[in-house]
Design a protein around this motif. Structure first.
Motif: not given
Length: 151
Positions: A78-86
């Motif tokens: 799983a991944y999530a983008h946080h502040e422009g980064r994965p």
């Protein structure tokens, strides 16, 4: 090298309008990207080396948003983008497990606790008896704190 970079950019841009919610892309920007892709399609089609990326793109599109499958392996993450980064969760053997990680990561993003949740997910993946901190591992606590190579 420049042609390959162009092909990679072309492929990457295809994902943005397709997953506009994930990338927080406005409808107007998605339309502009789609138009640019149409404009540059002949240049992409002329580069036969670029089609080597087709397999990669089909792998990226496999499954669902927020889950990446690793080609040639049974693993996904799983991944999530946080502040422009994965930000990546741990490797899992099933999409069901990775989906649970993704849901947890999305909740953590909303609660601003993503770092703590990722740390917990990774610690939970360690083998029994593994102690990442010196306080929990006497052998690590006995080691000098300074780096002997550079002191």
């Amino acid at each position: 090298a420049a042609r390959f970079a162009f092909s990679r950019a072309y492929h990457s841009l295809q994902l943005v309008p397709a997953y506009s919610r994930v990338f927080a892309c406005s409808p107007a920007l998605a339309d502009r990207i789609r138009q640019a892709l149409k404009d540059y399609a002949p240049a992409y089609a002329a580069d036969h080396r670029a089609h080597a990326l087709d397999g990669l793109m089909s792998n990226l599109r496999r499954g669902s948003s927020g889950i990446t499958h690793f080609a040639g392996t049974p693993f996904c993450a799983a991944y999530a983008h946080h502040e422009g980064r994965p930000c990546w969760g741990p490797l899992r053997r099933s999409e069901t497990e990775a989906r649970a990680d993704h849901d947890l990561m999305q909740q953590a993003l909303e609660a601003n606790t993503l770092s703590a949740v990722l740390h917990t997910l990774r610690v939970d993946m360690q083998p029994a008896g593994f102690a990442p901190h010196a306080a929990a591992n006497p052998a690590l606590a006995a080691q000098p704190q300074a780096d002997d190579l550079f002191d």
